[in-house]
Motif scaffolding. Structure first.
Motif, PDB file in Angstrom:
ATOM      1  N   SER A 111      52.810   0.126  -6.599  1.00 50.34           N
ATOM      2  CA  SER A 111      53.486   1.365  -6.220  1.00 50.34           C
ATOM      3  C   SER A 111      54.594   1.697  -7.221  1.00 50.34           C
ATOM      4  O   SER A 111      54.716   2.852  -7.653  1.00 50.34           O
ATOM      5  CB  SER A 111      54.054   1.222  -4.808  1.00 50.34           C
ATOM      6  N   LYS A 114      53.024   2.882 -10.384  1.00 45.64           N
ATOM      7  CA  LYS A 114      52.543   4.267 -10.274  1.00 45.64           C
ATOM      8  C   LYS A 114      53.701   5.251 -10.372  1.00 45.64           C
ATOM      9  O   LYS A 114      53.609   6.281 -11.028  1.00 45.64           O
ATOM     10  CB  LYS A 114      51.794   4.464  -8.959  1.00 45.64           C
ATOM     11  N   GLU A 118      54.179   7.989 -13.199  1.00 51.62           N
ATOM     12  CA  GLU A 118      54.364   9.396 -12.870  1.00 51.62           C
ATOM     13  C   GLU A 118      55.631   9.950 -13.527  1.00 51.62           C
ATOM     14  O   GLU A 118      55.630  11.068 -14.064  1.00 51.62           O
ATOM     15  CB  GLU A 118      54.407   9.579 -11.343  1.00 51.62           C
TER      16      GLU A 118
END
Length: 173
Positions: A111, A114, A118
């Motif tokens: 997570s 990610k 991003e």
């Protein structure tokens, strides 16, 4: 030879005295000796009986102790099996918790990765947009500076842009 006393046939006086001596000795033995002998035999019998009963009790105690020992050994084996089951269950619980924690940690890391990707993607897009805008402005300056080199062309462009803006405002209303 007939008058000679025979060794094989005792005289009546001798028999009397032998009988008297026997009765005195028998009386003394019966009065003093036999009770002592009987008492000693009875004591010895009681000692032997007591020893036999003690041996029997010791044998029973030994058998009882053996049974208790076997019972304790069986109980120890059962306790050992129980402890082994508890240890196996504890080991499985620890392994399960460790796997669960590893899954949670990997999910958290993924997570975060990610999110980081991003953020870097957004940053790269902003940077590319800024570069494209800057390049566009530079290209537009060069194009406009070459096309609007005369005052007449500059005025025509201004008029055309004003017309486009006024038409856009009319459409929006």
């Amino acid at each position: 030879m007939e008058n000679l006393p025979s060794i094989l046939t005792p005289d009546v006086g001798l028999l009397f005295w032998m009988l008297a001596a026997f009765l005195v000795v028998f009386f003394c033995l019966a009065r003093f000796g036999f009770p002592v002998i009987i008492k000693m035999v009875d004591e010895r019998k009681q000692y032997i009986d007591g020893s036999l009963s003690k041996a029997h009790e010791a044998s029973e105690r030994l058998a009882h102790i053996k049974q208790e020992g076997e019972a304790l050994l069986q109980e120890a084996r059962e306790r050992q099996a129980e402890i082994m089951k508890e240890a196996a269950a504890t080991r499985e619980a620890i392994v399960g918790r460790a796997q669960e924690k590893a899954h949670e940690e990997s999910a958290r890391i993924i997570s975060e990765a990610k999110k980081q990707i991003e953020m870097e993607k957004q940053s790269a897009i902003r940077e590319i947009r800024a570069q494209v805008a800057e390049l566009s402005v530079q290209i537009a300056e060069k194009v406009l500076s070459e096309q609007l080199s005369s005052d007449k062309a500059q005025m025509a462009l201004i008029d055309r842009l004003l017309d486009d803006v006024s038409q856009t405002q009319v459409k929006d209303k």
